[in-house]
Write a protein that holds these residues in place. Structure first.
Motif, PDB file in Angstrom:
ATOM      1  N   SER A 133       0.885  -1.174   0.000  1.00  0.00           N
ATOM      2  CA  SER A 133       0.000   0.000   0.000  1.00  0.00           C
ATOM      3  C   SER A 133       0.917   1.217   0.000  1.00  0.00           C
ATOM      4  CB  SER A 133      -0.891  -0.010   1.247  1.00  0.00           C
ATOM      5  OG  SER A 133      -0.121   0.279   2.401  1.00  0.00           O
ATOM      6  N   ALA A 134       0.367   2.387   0.218  1.00  0.00           N
ATOM      7  CA  ALA A 134       1.194   3.592   0.241  1.00  0.00           C
ATOM      8  C   ALA A 134       2.173   3.574   1.418  1.00  0.00           C
ATOM      9  CB  ALA A 134       0.316   4.833   0.318  1.00  0.00           C
ATOM     10  N   GLY A 135       1.796   2.958   2.531  1.00  0.00           N
ATOM     11  CA  GLY A 135       2.657   3.012   3.710  1.00  0.00           C
ATOM     12  C   GLY A 135       3.075   1.679   4.297  1.00  0.00           C
ATOM     13  N   ARG A 136       2.475   0.591   3.821  1.00  0.00           N
ATOM     14  CA  ARG A 136       2.792  -0.717   4.393  1.00  0.00           C
ATOM     15  C   ARG A 136       2.912  -1.748   3.281  1.00  0.00           C
ATOM     16  NH1 ARG A 136      -1.515  -1.582   9.166  1.00  0.00           N
ATOM     17  NH2 ARG A 136      -2.994  -1.101   7.537  1.00  0.00           N
ATOM     18  N   GLY A 137       3.443  -2.893   3.618  1.00  0.00           N
ATOM     19  CA  GLY A 137       3.535  -3.970   2.649  1.00  0.00           C
ATOM     20  C   GLY A 137       3.819  -5.281   3.348  1.00  0.00           C
ATOM     21  N   GLY A 168       0.917 -10.357  17.458  1.00  0.00           N
ATOM     22  CA  GLY A 168      -0.482 -10.611  17.797  1.00  0.00           C
ATOM     23  C   GLY A 168      -1.499  -9.909  16.917  1.00  0.00           C
ATOM     24  N   ARG A 169      -1.075  -8.948  16.128  1.00  0.00           N
ATOM     25  CA  ARG A 169      -2.037  -8.269  15.254  1.00  0.00           C
ATOM     26  C   ARG A 169      -2.558  -9.236  14.193  1.00  0.00           C
ATOM     27  NH1 ARG A 169       0.872  -3.221  12.972  1.00  0.00           N
ATOM     28  NH2 ARG A 169       2.692  -4.567  13.247  1.00  0.00           N
ATOM     29  N   ARG A 170      -3.803  -8.995  13.783  1.00  0.00           N
ATOM     30  CA  ARG A 170      -4.455  -9.834  12.783  1.00  0.00           C
ATOM     31  C   ARG A 170      -5.078  -8.942  11.718  1.00  0.00           C
ATOM     32  NH1 ARG A 170      -6.075 -14.827  15.444  1.00  0.00           N
ATOM     33  NH2 ARG A 170      -5.046 -14.824  17.452  1.00  0.00           N
ATOM     34  N   PHE A 171      -4.961  -9.376  10.484  1.00  0.00           N
ATOM     35  CA  PHE A 171      -5.546  -8.649   9.360  1.00  0.00           C
ATOM     36  C   PHE A 171      -6.255  -9.667   8.476  1.00  0.00           C
ATOM     37  CE2 PHE A 171      -1.733  -6.354  10.629  1.00  0.00           C
ATOM     38  CZ  PHE A 171      -2.201  -5.058  10.753  1.00  0.00           C
ATOM     39  N   SER A 172      -7.411  -9.287   7.963  1.00  0.00           N
ATOM     40  CA  SER A 172      -8.099 -10.182   7.036  1.00  0.00           C
ATOM     41  C   SER A 172      -8.805  -9.367   5.968  1.00  0.00           C
ATOM     42  CB  SER A 172      -9.090 -11.092   7.770  1.00  0.00           C
ATOM     43  OG  SER A 172     -10.056 -10.321   8.438  1.00  0.00           O
ATOM     44  N   GLY A 173      -8.984  -9.994   4.829  1.00  0.00           N
ATOM     45  CA  GLY A 173      -9.644  -9.346   3.717  1.00  0.00           C
ATOM     46  C   GLY A 173      -9.845 -10.327   2.585  1.00  0.00           C
ATOM     47  N   VAL A 174     -10.202  -9.800   1.426  1.00  0.00           N
ATOM     48  CA  VAL A 174     -10.438 -10.630   0.249  1.00  0.00           C
ATOM     49  C   VAL A 174      -9.532 -10.143  -0.876  1.00  0.00           C
ATOM     50  CG1 VAL A 174     -12.132 -11.367  -1.470  1.00  0.00           C
ATOM     51  CG2 VAL A 174     -12.816 -11.105   0.921  1.00  0.00           C
ATOM     52  N   LEU A 175      -8.723 -11.047  -1.385  1.00  0.00           N
ATOM     53  CA  LEU A 175      -7.877 -10.767  -2.544  1.00  0.00           C
ATOM     54  C   LEU A 175      -8.767 -10.781  -3.778  1.00  0.00           C
ATOM     55  CD1 LEU A 175      -5.060 -13.231  -1.544  1.00  0.00           C
ATOM     56  CD2 LEU A 175      -4.767 -10.752  -1.715  1.00  0.00           C
ATOM     57  N   ALA A 176      -8.754  -9.725  -4.551  1.00  0.00           N
ATOM     58  CA  ALA A 176      -9.552  -9.642  -5.776  1.00  0.00           C
ATOM     59  C   ALA A 176      -8.604  -9.643  -6.970  1.00  0.00           C
ATOM     60  CB  ALA A 176     -10.406  -8.372  -5.780  1.00  0.00           C
ATOM     61  N   ALA A 177      -8.679 -10.683  -7.775  1.00  0.00           N
ATOM     62  CA  ALA A 177      -7.794 -10.800  -8.941  1.00  0.00           C
ATOM     63  C   ALA A 177      -8.197  -9.783  -9.997  1.00  0.00           C
ATOM     64  CB  ALA A 177      -7.850 -12.204  -9.507  1.00  0.00           C
ATOM     65  N   ARG A 178      -7.229  -9.038 -10.475  1.00  0.00           N
ATOM     66  CA  ARG A 178      -7.442  -8.082 -11.561  1.00  0.00           C
ATOM     67  C   ARG A 178      -6.955  -8.674 -12.879  1.00  0.00           C
ATOM     68  NH1 ARG A 178     -11.223  -5.748  -9.086  1.00  0.00           N
ATOM     69  NH2 ARG A 178     -10.616  -4.466  -7.329  1.00  0.00           N
ATOM     70  N   CYS A 179      -6.016  -9.601 -12.764  1.00  0.00           N
ATOM     71  CA  CYS A 179      -5.460 -10.300 -13.928  1.00  0.00           C
ATOM     72  C   CYS A 179      -5.006 -11.674 -13.437  1.00  0.00           C
ATOM     73  CB  CYS A 179      -4.278  -9.509 -14.486  1.00  0.00           C
ATOM     74  SG  CYS A 179      -3.364 -10.386 -15.766  1.00  0.00           S
ATOM     75  N   ARG A 180      -5.472 -12.721 -14.106  1.00  0.00           N
ATOM     76  CA  ARG A 180      -5.054 -14.081 -13.746  1.00  0.00           C
ATOM     77  C   ARG A 180      -4.275 -14.675 -14.905  1.00  0.00           C
ATOM     78  NH1 ARG A 180     -10.011 -17.342 -11.463  1.00  0.00           N
ATOM     79  NH2 ARG A 180      -8.348 -18.627 -10.616  1.00  0.00           N
ATOM     80  N   LEU A 222      -6.281  -5.730  -2.549  1.00  0.00           N
ATOM     81  CA  LEU A 222      -6.723  -6.220  -1.246  1.00  0.00           C
ATOM     82  C   LEU A 222      -7.059  -5.026  -0.378  1.00  0.00           C
ATOM     83  CD1 LEU A 222      -6.958  -8.424   1.020  1.00  0.00           C
ATOM     84  CD2 LEU A 222      -4.504  -8.079   1.405  1.00  0.00           C
ATOM     85  N   ASP A 223      -8.246  -5.015   0.214  1.00  0.00           N
ATOM     86  CA  ASP A 223      -8.655  -3.968   1.139  1.00  0.00           C
ATOM     87  C   ASP A 223      -8.516  -4.519   2.557  1.00  0.00           C
ATOM     88  OD1 ASP A 223     -10.180  -2.339   2.921  1.00  0.00           O
ATOM     89  OD2 ASP A 223     -11.280  -1.528   1.225  1.00  0.00           O
ATOM     90  N   LEU A 224      -7.601  -3.930   3.338  1.00  0.00           N
ATOM     91  CA  LEU A 224      -7.437  -4.294   4.743  1.00  0.00           C
ATOM     92  C   LEU A 224      -7.814  -3.087   5.582  1.00  0.00           C
ATOM     93  CD1 LEU A 224      -4.030  -6.242   4.887  1.00  0.00           C
ATOM     94  CD2 LEU A 224      -6.336  -7.175   4.961  1.00  0.00           C
ATOM     95  N   ASP A 225      -8.963  -3.148   6.205  1.00  0.00           N
ATOM     96  CA  ASP A 225      -9.425  -2.061   7.067  1.00  0.00           C
ATOM     97  C   ASP A 225      -9.390  -0.705   6.368  1.00  0.00           C
ATOM     98  OD1 ASP A 225      -9.743  -3.933   9.140  1.00  0.00           O
ATOM     99  OD2 ASP A 225      -7.653  -3.685   9.739  1.00  0.00           O
ATOM    100  N   GLY A 226      -9.800  -0.663   5.106  1.00  0.00           N
ATOM    101  CA  GLY A 226      -9.878   0.580   4.362  1.00  0.00           C
ATOM    102  C   GLY A 226      -8.598   0.992   3.660  1.00  0.00           C
ATOM    103  N   GLU A 227      -7.532   0.248   3.845  1.00  0.00           N
ATOM    104  CA  GLU A 227      -6.270   0.536   3.170  1.00  0.00           C
ATOM    105  C   GLU A 227      -6.111  -0.425   1.999  1.00  0.00           C
ATOM    106  OE1 GLU A 227      -1.561   1.234   4.215  1.00  0.00           O
ATOM    107  OE2 GLU A 227      -2.907   0.461   5.764  1.00  0.00           O
TER     108      GLU A 227
END
Length: 160
Positions: free
Chosen positions: A40-44, A88-100, A117-122
């Motif tokens: 993302s802009a600030g994390r990866g 201990g932090r947890r992140f979840s979301g849905v990977l959306a394929a743009r190109c397979r 991938l949208d993780l908590d709005g990021e």
């Protein structure tokens, strides 16, 4: 700084770097894996997971935190993912394929996808690749959403 021109338009930017490592003692391209790298802009984050467990890092600026667990659904246009970090932090979301796409490695297909991938709005973007899909341990992050923790072994993976 990287400079380039696309359709006659000059672009200059400072790209982020990443590492790519598939540590194994066996001959390459014999072990099943899922590999992902998203930013993302600030994390990866980047990880590789398979029958031997998961290895990966969550990056925030200069800070890196190990990824202890990845729950991931099999390759599809949309697939759920859940990350559990060493702190201990947890992140979840849905990977959306743009190109397979599929890249053959010897006689085996290696499906891959460019994803968002949208993780908590990021919003993150990057790639996910899988190899020897029928031999990978899959799990449903949605089914595990209420569990209280655990290790890679709890996700059907063996630490390693």
């Amino acid at each position: 700084m990287v400079s380039m021109a696309i359709d006659g338009r000059a672009l200059a930017f400072t790209p982020r770097a990443q590492f790519h490592e598939q540590a194994q003692d066996d001959t390459r391209n014999t072990l099943p894996f899922s590999y992902a790298t998203l930013r993302s802009a600030g994390r990866g984050f980047v990880f590789i997971r398979g029958a031997r467990g998961v290895r990966g890092q969550w990056l925030e600026g200069a800070r890196s935190t190990a990824i202890d667990r990845v729950d991931l659904e099999p390759p599809a246009a949309r697939r759920a993912i859940r990350l559990v970090l060493a702190d201990g932090r947890r992140f979840s979301g849905v990977l959306a394929a743009r190109c397979r796409y599929v890249v053959p490695i010897f006689d085996e297909p290696r499906p891959g996808s460019c994803v968002t991938l949208d993780l908590d709005g990021e919003v993150f973007s990057g790639c996910v690749n899988d190899y020897l899909v029928d031999r990978l341990p899959w799990s449903s992050p949605a089914a595990r959403a209420d569990d209280a923790g655990g290790t890679a072994g709890d996700a059907g993976l063996t630490p390693g």
